[in-house]
Design a protein around this motif. Structure first.
Motif, PDB file in Angstrom:
ATOM      1  N   ASP A   1       0.865  -1.187   0.000  1.00 55.27           N
ATOM      2  CA  ASP A   1       0.000   0.000   0.000  1.00 55.27           C
ATOM      3  C   ASP A   1       0.903   1.239   0.000  1.00 55.27           C
ATOM      4  OD1 ASP A   1      -1.782   2.097   0.481  1.00 55.27           O
ATOM      5  OD2 ASP A   1      -3.050   0.877   1.802  1.00 55.27           O
ATOM      6  N   PHE A   2       1.337   1.630  -1.204  1.00 54.09           N
ATOM      7  CA  PHE A   2       2.323   2.699  -1.321  1.00 54.09           C
ATOM      8  C   PHE A   2       1.746   4.068  -0.976  1.00 54.09           C
ATOM      9  CE2 PHE A   2       3.707  -0.553  -4.520  1.00 54.09           C
ATOM     10  CZ  PHE A   2       4.648  -1.130  -3.680  1.00 54.09           C
ATOM     11  N   GLN A   3       0.434   4.240  -1.163  1.00 56.24           N
ATOM     12  CA  GLN A   3      -0.188   5.517  -0.809  1.00 56.24           C
ATOM     13  C   GLN A   3      -0.128   5.735   0.712  1.00 56.24           C
ATOM     14  OE1 GLN A   3      -1.235   8.050  -2.812  1.00 56.24           O
ATOM     15  NE2 GLN A   3      -1.531   9.191  -0.899  1.00 56.24           N
ATOM     16  N   LYS A   4      -0.537   4.711   1.472  1.00 59.87           N
ATOM     17  CA  LYS A   4      -0.477   4.848   2.932  1.00 59.87           C
ATOM     18  C   LYS A   4       0.971   4.938   3.407  1.00 59.87           C
ATOM     19  CE  LYS A   4      -4.879   3.043   4.485  1.00 59.87           C
ATOM     20  NZ  LYS A   4      -5.590   1.989   5.200  1.00 59.87           N
ATOM     21  N   SER A   5       1.841   4.214   2.756  1.00 65.43           N
ATOM     22  CA  SER A   5       3.263   4.288   3.084  1.00 65.43           C
ATOM     23  C   SER A   5       3.742   5.737   2.936  1.00 65.43           C
ATOM     24  CB  SER A   5       4.062   3.358   2.161  1.00 65.43           C
ATOM     25  OG  SER A   5       5.432   3.427   2.435  1.00 65.43           O
ATOM     26  N   TYR A   6       3.375   6.360   1.816  1.00 66.40           N
ATOM     27  CA  TYR A   6       3.752   7.748   1.549  1.00 66.40           C
ATOM     28  C   TYR A   6       3.159   8.696   2.598  1.00 66.40           C
ATOM     29  CZ  TYR A   6       4.016  12.264  -0.812  1.00 66.40           C
ATOM     30  OH  TYR A   6       4.253  13.584  -1.102  1.00 66.40           O
ATOM     31  N   GLU A   7       1.887   8.502   2.924  1.00 61.90           N
ATOM     32  CA  GLU A   7       1.219   9.379   3.893  1.00 61.90           C
ATOM     33  C   GLU A   7       1.915   9.340   5.255  1.00 61.90           C
ATOM     34  OE1 GLU A   7      -2.865   8.045   3.853  1.00 61.90           O
ATOM     35  OE2 GLU A   7      -3.140   8.713   1.764  1.00 61.90           O
ATOM     36  N   HIS A   8       2.308   8.159   5.691  1.00 62.63           N
ATOM     37  CA  HIS A   8       2.985   8.068   6.992  1.00 62.63           C
ATOM     38  C   HIS A   8       4.411   8.615   6.923  1.00 62.63           C
ATOM     39  CE1 HIS A   8      -0.069   6.387   9.524  1.00 62.63           C
ATOM     40  NE2 HIS A   8      -0.442   5.636   8.491  1.00 62.63           N
ATOM     41  N   ASN A   9       5.050   8.448   5.787  1.00 57.03           N
ATOM     42  CA  ASN A   9       6.379   9.043   5.646  1.00 57.03           C
ATOM     43  C   ASN A   9       6.281  10.571   5.714  1.00 57.03           C
ATOM     44  OD1 ASN A   9       9.289   8.327   5.098  1.00 57.03           O
ATOM     45  ND2 ASN A   9       8.925   9.882   3.538  1.00 57.03           N
ATOM     46  N   GLU A  10       5.224  11.119   5.112  1.00 56.31           N
ATOM     47  CA  GLU A  10       5.022  12.572   5.161  1.00 56.31           C
ATOM     48  C   GLU A  10       4.796  13.052   6.602  1.00 56.31           C
ATOM     49  OE1 GLU A  10       4.942  15.105   2.367  1.00 56.31           O
ATOM     50  OE2 GLU A  10       6.302  13.428   1.999  1.00 56.31           O
TER      51      GLU A  10
END
Length: 193
Positions: A156-165
């Motif tokens: 889930d790359f979108q959620k991965s990105y959101e948490h990295n942000e």
């Protein structure tokens, strides 16, 4: 040198037959842990926990520190049990404990329960009446960075990105977070600045 000296002081007390208080067992366990004597540290923490007397915060951290010892020994099952044992004394989950539970599951590649515990950590700011140390990393950037990794492994790359942000908001110069940001923006087709 100082750590070994402190251990010698405790050993002298033991040799003399001094009776240890709950606090003595806690601090002796800490010295043993810092010097890599993990099995003995676990014994000392268990003695602290077994005594009815003693500061509740020491008992919480005796459980957490005992979990660290088990982790260093490669015993993930007893690490997890010790972390859950800390709830008997803290009454509510602490960010330090939740993040460590999340990491325990993450190391076993059990990403869904890992995310569950990291998420709780982000929502569990320390009690303002807590008299012991509090570590903001455990409820700010760290669980978000770890959720980034977990969601990445779940695809889930979108959620991965959101948490990295979210981690980036706390640590905009962290090289790991910047690396993740670049990787995920490329994977998601986000225009990089």
């Amino acid at each position: 040198f100082i750590l070994a000296f402190t251990l010698n002081i405790y050993q002298t007390k033991i040799d003399r037959g001094d009776i240890f208080s709950a606090r003595d067992y806690f601090y002796y366990g800490n010295e043993l842990r810092e010097n890599g004597h993990y099995e003995k540290a676990i014994e000392s923490y268990n003695k602290n926990i077994a005594l009815k007397s003693g500061w509740i915060e020491d008992k919480v951290y005796a459980c957490i520190n005992k979990a660290d010892c088990y982790r260093f020994l490669g015993d993930l099952d007893n690490e997890l049990k010790s972390l859950f044992q800390s709830f008997e004394y803290s009454k509510t989950p602490r960010p330090e404990t939740c993040s460590r539970i999340g990491y325990n599951f993450q190391r076993k590649k059990e990403y869904i329960p890992a995310v569950f515990w990291y998420d709780i950590a982000t929502k569990s700011e320390p009690d303002s009446n807590q008299w012991s140390f509090s570590y903001p990393a455990y409820y700010t950037w760290y669980p978000h960075l770890q959720m980034c990794v977990c969601y990445y492994n779940l695809g889930d790359f979108q959620k991965s990105y959101e948490h990295n942000e979210k981690a980036y908001d706390f640590r905009p110069k962290d090289e790991r977070i910047l690396h993740n940001k670049k990787l995920l923006e490329k994977k998601l087709g986000i225009n990089q600045k």
